[in-house]
Design a protein around this motif. Structure first.
Motif, PDB file in Angstrom:
ATOM      1  N   SER A  14      45.446  45.426  50.690  1.00  0.00           N
ATOM      2  CA  SER A  14      44.519  46.546  50.834  1.00  0.00           C
ATOM      3  C   SER A  14      43.347  46.156  51.719  1.00  0.00           C
ATOM      4  CB  SER A  14      44.001  46.985  49.459  1.00  0.00           C
ATOM      5  OG  SER A  14      45.067  47.278  48.592  1.00  0.00           O
ATOM      6  N   TYR A  15      42.513  47.146  52.022  1.00  0.00           N
ATOM      7  CA  TYR A  15      41.356  46.886  52.872  1.00  0.00           C
ATOM      8  C   TYR A  15      40.043  47.239  52.182  1.00  0.00           C
ATOM      9  CZ  TYR A  15      44.814  46.401  56.549  1.00  0.00           C
ATOM     10  OH  TYR A  15      45.884  45.975  57.295  1.00  0.00           O
ATOM     11  N   ASP A  16      40.129  47.636  50.906  1.00  0.00           N
ATOM     12  CA  ASP A  16      38.901  47.931  50.178  1.00  0.00           C
ATOM     13  C   ASP A  16      38.403  46.667  49.486  1.00  0.00           C
ATOM     14  OD1 ASP A  16      40.969  47.753  48.405  1.00  0.00           O
ATOM     15  OD2 ASP A  16      40.276  49.357  47.094  1.00  0.00           O
ATOM     16  N   ARG A  17      37.451  46.826  48.576  1.00  0.00           N
ATOM     17  CA  ARG A  17      36.891  45.691  47.851  1.00  0.00           C
ATOM     18  C   ARG A  17      37.294  45.779  46.378  1.00  0.00           C
ATOM     19  NH1 ARG A  17      30.576  45.746  49.891  1.00  0.00           N
ATOM     20  NH2 ARG A  17      30.963  45.350  52.127  1.00  0.00           N
ATOM     21  N   PRO A  18      37.258  44.657  45.669  1.00  0.00           N
ATOM     22  CA  PRO A  18      37.516  44.730  44.228  1.00  0.00           C
ATOM     23  C   PRO A  18      36.334  45.351  43.489  1.00  0.00           C
ATOM     24  CG  PRO A  18      36.989  42.481  44.865  1.00  0.00           C
ATOM     25  CD  PRO A  18      37.082  43.274  46.134  1.00  0.00           C
ATOM     26  N   ARG A  19      36.614  46.276  42.609  1.00  0.00           N
ATOM     27  CA  ARG A  19      35.573  46.923  41.806  1.00  0.00           C
ATOM     28  C   ARG A  19      35.136  45.995  40.671  1.00  0.00           C
ATOM     29  NH1 ARG A  19      35.342  52.891  40.440  1.00  0.00           N
ATOM     30  NH2 ARG A  19      37.254  52.961  41.656  1.00  0.00           N
ATOM     31  N   PHE A  20      36.125  45.430  39.977  1.00  0.00           N
ATOM     32  CA  PHE A  20      35.886  44.454  38.912  1.00  0.00           C
ATOM     33  C   PHE A  20      36.730  43.222  39.193  1.00  0.00           C
ATOM     34  CE2 PHE A  20      35.213  48.331  36.063  1.00  0.00           C
ATOM     35  CZ  PHE A  20      33.833  48.232  36.114  1.00  0.00           C
ATOM     36  N   VAL A  21      36.209  42.046  38.815  1.00  0.00           N
ATOM     37  CA  VAL A  21      36.942  40.784  38.957  1.00  0.00           C
ATOM     38  C   VAL A  21      36.999  40.115  37.586  1.00  0.00           C
ATOM     39  CG1 VAL A  21      37.020  38.518  40.048  1.00  0.00           C
ATOM     40  CG2 VAL A  21      36.164  40.492  41.335  1.00  0.00           C
ATOM     41  N   LEU A  22      38.202  39.820  37.118  1.00  0.00           N
ATOM     42  CA  LEU A  22      38.390  39.110  35.853  1.00  0.00           C
ATOM     43  C   LEU A  22      39.068  37.784  36.156  1.00  0.00           C
ATOM     44  CD1 LEU A  22      38.439  38.782  32.798  1.00  0.00           C
ATOM     45  CD2 LEU A  22      40.552  40.132  32.736  1.00  0.00           C
ATOM     46  N   HIS A  23      38.334  36.688  35.945  1.00  0.00           N
ATOM     47  CA  HIS A  23      38.840  35.342  36.202  1.00  0.00           C
ATOM     48  C   HIS A  23      38.698  34.535  34.916  1.00  0.00           C
ATOM     49  CE1 HIS A  23      38.741  31.488  38.893  1.00  0.00           C
ATOM     50  NE2 HIS A  23      39.858  31.607  38.196  1.00  0.00           N
TER      51      HIS A  23
END
Length: 392
Positions: free
Chosen positions: A12-21
């Motif tokens: 994709s070319y958008d950004r991550p809304r939430f990141v779970l690491h």
């Protein structure tokens, strides 16, 4: 860093809304990096045939790209990678689908994600509400397809609804609703309506106002089916206001009729007349004092299931079979001017009275959401208006 990797794994070319690491050692050795996309899901992603966007690794070796069974299908909007040393490198197709390790992995990842979203909902409420607006349908799908009640209730903590005690546009959750329940209240109440304006004007909500209970509003057609599948939350049954209204005690004492209402003889005569006019459609006619500004209302035993039946199967049945299954009860407000006028018209102008009774019952069915196409009422309404204005 996360933006570049997200674009690499998701394409994709958008950004991550939430990141779970996160990483765990028990019950599995597991390292996960999951992303919730910032963009809205497309039509293809909404389809249940869409591929899951999470890849499975073992010791940094790719086992399967876009692995189907490591997260539930209703979480298919997620992107990212899952790496576990407990998964053998020579994992067969059968074990990938049904293995104990894969089931444990799916449970751990799902539970951790739900806990993460619940934390976001508390700490970043505005951001979460934007996520819910875009991806809430996936959560509702999860409640419908999950088999375990415990899992359904965990997902349901993420649902958001408008409420009769909150301002328009302000959402609340089921746990918050429970915290505001009255001590004697046993049920969680909801009302399905196309908009807040119609919900607040509903005769069913009017009947519950004297109880002073909070009512959740469901504006989407599938919201009611979700709550029907959920059944209860934290031990509290989830009940539609229509069902509660039907079950409320409302025995009208004909020997002591309220001031301004029909007399005993008028009420008995009108009730018998309506049963004759609506024979084959109304299963019963009942006098009620639960209404104030509305002349009548239609109730059935299980309103939510009845509405689902009307939307999905009603067109396949004859009208007689449809009425036989629905068994609607027609409840009339003995204090309303229209009902009192109807009582007079049935003797002075039977034709007009019959048309008015048919129209009131039809409007009750539309208000209840039990009429597939309200446009059917237009011709009969025009005829009623023409007849009513003949002498003017």
């Amino acid at each position: 860093m996360h933006e570049d990797f997200y674009r690499f794994v998701s394409g994709s070319y958008d950004r991550p809304r939430f990141v779970l690491h996160f990483a765990t050692d028990a019950p599995l050795n597991l390292r996960c990096l999951l992303y919730v996309p910032e963009g809205k899901p497309g039509l293809f992603e909404m389809s249940r045939d869409a591929q899951v966007g999470v890849s499975l690794y073992s010791r940094k070796v790719l086992i399967k790209n876009k692995a189907d069974n490591i997260i539930p299908q209703w979480l298919r909007f997620l992107k990212g990678v899952v790496d576990s040393e407990d998964i053998p490198l020579n994992l067969s197709r059968e074990l990938l689908q049904e293995g104990v390790v894969i089931r444990k992995l799916r449970t751990v990842v799902t539970n951790r994600l739900l806990r993460f979203l619940q934390e976001r909902a508390q700490k970043e409420s505005e951001t979460y509400l934007k996520f819910y607006k875009d991806y809430g349908m996936f959560l509702k799908e999860g409640i419908i397809i999950e088999n375990e009640q415990l899992h359904k209730e965990e997902i349901s903590k993420l649902l958001r609804f408008e409420s009769s005690t909150k301002a328009s546009g302000e959402a609340t959750s089921l746990p918050d609703y429970l915290s505001r329940m009255q001590p004697a209240q046993k049920d969680i109440y909801y009302l399905a309506a196309p908009s807040r304006e119609l919900a607040e004007r509903s005769p069913y909500l009017e009947a519950l106002r004297e109880k002073a209970v909070e009512v959740l509003f469901c504006f989407e057609p599938y919201d009611e089916m979700v709550l029907l599948q959920l059944r209860q939350f934290d031990g509290k049954p989830i009940t539609s206001v229509e069902k509660e209204m039907r079950q409320m005690k409302d025995d009208v004492d004909l020997n002591s009729m309220p001031i301004g209402s029909l007399t005993k003889s008028e009420a008995e005569s009108l009730s018998l007349w309506l049963q004759q006019i609506l024979k084959g459609r109304a299963h019963a006619v009942k006098l009620t004092q639960k209404l104030d500004s509305h002349p009548c209302v239609v109730t059935v035993e299980e309103m939510a299931a009845a509405r689902h039946f009307v939307r999905t199967q009603s067109s396949q049945l004859t009208p007689e079979a449809r009425w036989s299954i629905l068994q609607p009860r027609f409840e009339i407000n003995i204090k309303h001017p229209l009902i009192k006028k109807l009582s007079t018209l049935k003797d002075s102008n039977p034709d007009l009275a019959t048309m008015l009774a048919d129209q009131l019952f039809a409007m009750g069915m539309v208000t209840a959401g039990l009429e597939e196409d309200p446009r059917k009422m237009v011709s009969s309404l025009n005829e009623l208006l023409t007849k009513a204005l003949e002498n003017h």
